[in-house]
Enzyme design. Structure first.
Site, PDB file in Angstrom:
ATOM      1  NE  ARG A   1      58.796  36.292  48.435  1.00 37.45           N
ATOM      2  CZ  ARG A   1      58.194  36.165  47.267  1.00 37.45           C
ATOM      3  NH1 ARG A   1      58.544  35.181  46.436  1.00 37.45           N
ATOM      4  NH2 ARG A   1      57.230  36.989  46.907  1.00 37.45           N
ATOM      5  CG  HIS A   2      56.586  36.804  52.529  1.00 40.36           C
ATOM      6  ND1 HIS A   2      55.755  36.365  51.526  1.00 40.36           N
ATOM      7  CD2 HIS A   2      57.114  37.979  52.088  1.00 40.36           C
ATOM      8  CE1 HIS A   2      55.767  37.219  50.524  1.00 40.36           C
ATOM      9  NE2 HIS A   2      56.596  38.222  50.838  1.00 40.36           N
TER      10      HIS A   2
ATOM     11  CG  HIS B   1      59.694  41.638  52.464  1.00 41.36           C
ATOM     12  ND1 HIS B   1      58.318  41.673  52.445  1.00 41.36           N
ATOM     13  CD2 HIS B   1      60.067  42.271  53.620  1.00 41.36           C
ATOM     14  CE1 HIS B   1      57.872  42.309  53.519  1.00 41.36           C
ATOM     15  NE2 HIS B   1      58.910  42.682  54.249  1.00 41.36           N
TER      16      HIS B   1
END
Length: 636
Positions: A370-371, A559
């Protein structure tokens, strides 16, 4: 020291404590005070996915006047495609609706019907799952098929695929045996489909659209596309039979006692006559979410598939591979609990996965991340706050970026495509450093990233931490972008182009051709959670095909939902329900990382990530002026 008084109360025995922990969901709901008929209705309506979901359903339906009725749910058994072929069918569904208007096929997901609808009392809903699993095991022991051969058929009132004799005979055996077992064990008459089995693409369509539909079938669907077929058990409310379904796209607060409250994402059951006879744009309907009945404005809703409101009770691959996936999750799962484990993805807190060394000659790994921390989630509405009247960026906090790249529609485009905070960039670099310490510098050769700026920045900093940001370029893949259901109203973000990203200093592979293009995303802006999983499956399966195992490992940066949506299909597990999906997303932190390994064939499994978790505390915003005031230090 005072002496302890003698105890007269008995310590709870280990046996009693064990029994308390092993209560069934029904027993737990009864202990919570719910009546038996309501508890059974809630468990059936939620696919027997656990106490929490059933309790939530009961609370949502507290004003449902039919809650204590004796009506049974209606069940249906389908054979459904998944993977890349399912994506092609969905694409045809969307294109045919846009170009030719809705037809009868749009009311359901792509499927092959194995039995007619049948009604079962709520207390037997879980038993149906066990019956299906046992039937599938029995049929597979006797015969199996590697795939289904489909033959296209078109006429003036029907278009679809008919199955070859081998595939049709295999499914008919399942249908007949299911009908016999359900009749024998539950006492409910079930009629198997014994005519030519088929998958419908269009029916009840305007004859003038025939040639357009035929052209769309030819250009969109390839019957040789790889496909995993699954046996699925669905149910629906009996009161919803023959009703049209409308999805709520705008909220509505009732202005009168006979009006229905509309919540975005809810579905409304409406009779066709009520729609046809409406003279003021209002219609009477029943909420799928609450069971309440009332008038609502039709313009606040849009027509959708009837099957969007159905409950999925189980999804069993027709090759029997669900047995292998169960062993990976928890070897203690009983056959009766197969579906509950699949749908809730429950793993005990103290459970350590048993991972065996892959046996293939060319093992490979996929890392999904995930970012990092994003500016808008940290500072809220930051764009008006951080730009002067001339559009010049002003850093208002040390955790805000020191500078941000120029782009189209600057700075308004940052409203929907936010950058990382400084902490977010450091989180990503820490992840890269951890990967470098785990000796992954030479193994990660292929990097794919969501087009969101926060993901590109995360990807860049991970590669920088690995010291390979100059050698390995980033392939921007729109197909990795998160679930489009969150963007139904606002539309897709205005992402930076590859040229703008390159100008900003990111090592972007400008020659890479996206698997899922931006126009295709726009066409599917109303995708369901199930369609989102199918999209992610298509991306991953195609990447696995085009990258040889000997070419190195793959890093995917997306995400929170990406960790599940990109990995779950590889484990042959069905899409999560929307409620389960949303709950799962909340559990994924910034730079959360998941790793998978394969034996070089198709058997993927989770492995321990190469880096430990990344945890940081919340730092309160400091106002130095607090030091200029007197603080009352008197006790409260």
């Amino acid at each position: 020291m005072a002496m302890l008084p003698p105890r007269k109360t008995k310590t709870m025995s280990i046996e009693n404590n064990y029994n308390k922990q092993t209560l069934t969901p029904l027993q737990t709901l009864l202990q919570m005070g719910f009546p038996k008929n309501r508890a059974e209705k809630a468990l059936a309506a939620t696919g027997n996915r656990g106490v929490q979901l059933a309790a939530d359903w009961l609370l949502a339906h507290v004003n449902d006047t039919s809650l204590d009725s004796n009506t049974c749910r209606e069940y249906i058994i389908y054979a459904c495609p998944s993977g890349a072929f399912m994506h092609e069918l969905r694409e045809f569904w969307n294109k045919s609706a846009m170009k030719c208007g809705r037809n009868g096929a749009h009311n359901f997901m792509p499927h092959i019907t194995l039995v007619s609808f049948f009604q079962v009392p709520d207390e037997h809903s879980d038993a149906l799952v066990s019956i299906l699993k046992n039937v599938l095991d029995e049929v597979i022991k006797e015969t199996s098929v590697s795939g289904f051969s489909l033959e296209t058929y078109t006429s003036s009132n029907f278009m679809g695929f008919f199955l070859s004799n081998q595939g049709s005979d295999f499914l008919k055996k399942i249908a007949v045996l299911c009908a016999e077992k359900i009749t024998e064990l539950i006492g409910v008459q079930v009629d198997p489909h014994l005519k030519s089995l088929h998958l419908t693409l269009a029916y009840q369509f305007d004859v003038s659209q025939k040639e357009t539909l035929k052209s769309l079938i030819k250009s969109t669907i390839n019957t040789s596309t790889p496909c995993l077929w699954e046996l699925k058990l669905y149910s629906r409310e009996a009161t919803a039979t023959y009703k049209q379904v409308y999805k709520v796209v705008y909220a509505h607060v009732p202005q009168a006692t006979d009006e229905l409250e509309l919540r975005i994402g809810d579905f409304i059951y409406v009779s066709k006559d009520c729609i046809d006879n409406s003279i003021d744009g209002w219609a009477e309907g029943t909420s799928w979410l609450t069971g309440c009945y009332g008038y609502f404005p039709l313009c606040y809703t849009e027509r959708t598939s009837e099957s969007d409101t159905w409950t999925l009770h189980c999804s069993l691959p027709l090759d029997g591979s669900y047995h292998e996936s169960i062993d990976v999750i928890d070897s203690s799962i009983t056959e009766e609990k197969v579906v509950e484990k699949y749908e809730t993805s429950f793993i005990p807190a103290d459970y350590t996965p048993h991972i065996e060394t892959p046996k293939g000659p060319k093992p490979r790994k996929i890392y999904i991340c995930r970012h990092g921390e994003r500016v808008d989630f940290t500072f809220g509405t930051w764009v008006p706050y951080s730009f002067d009247s001339d559009g010049k960026y002003i850093r208002k906090d040390l955790n805000m970026p020191s500078n941000i790249p120029q782009r189209r529609d600057f700075p308004n485009s940052y409203q929907t495509d936010t950058p990382l905070t400084c902490v977010g960039e450091h989180q990503a670099k820490l992840t890269g450093w951890g990967m470098k310490a785990a000796h992954l510098t030479k193994s990660i050769k292929h990097v794919y990233c969501s087009p969101s700026l926060r993901c590109v920045q995360t990807c860049h900093n991970i590669l920088a931490g690995l010291d390979i940001d100059k050698q390995v370029s980033i392939c921007v893949e729109p197909g990795i972008f998160e679930w489009l259901g969150w963007y139904n109203q606002s539309g897709l973000p205005d992402w930076m182009s590859n040229g703008e990203l390159i100008a900003a200093g990111f090592n972007i592979n400008s020659k890479y051709e996206a698997l899922i293009t931006l126009p295709l995303l726009l066409e599917n802006i109303t995708e369901t959670v199930e369609q989102y999983y199918v999209r992610c499956d298509e991306v991953v399966q195609n990447l696995i095909k085009i990258i040889e195992p000997s070419d190195g490992d793959i890093l995917l940066v997306g995400h929170a939902c990406s960790l599940d949506s990109l990995s779950r299909p590889l484990l042959h597990k069905p899409p999560r329900s929307k409620q389960n999906f949303v709950k799962m997303v909340k559990e994924i932190p910034y730079c959360g990382l998941v790793s998978l390994m394969t034996d070089g064939i198709n058997d993927w499994t989770y492995i321990d990530p190469p880096v430990p978790p990344l945890t940081n505390s919340i730092n309160k915003r400091f106002n130095w002026k607090v030091l200029t005031t007197d603080i009352d230090d008197s006790p409260n």
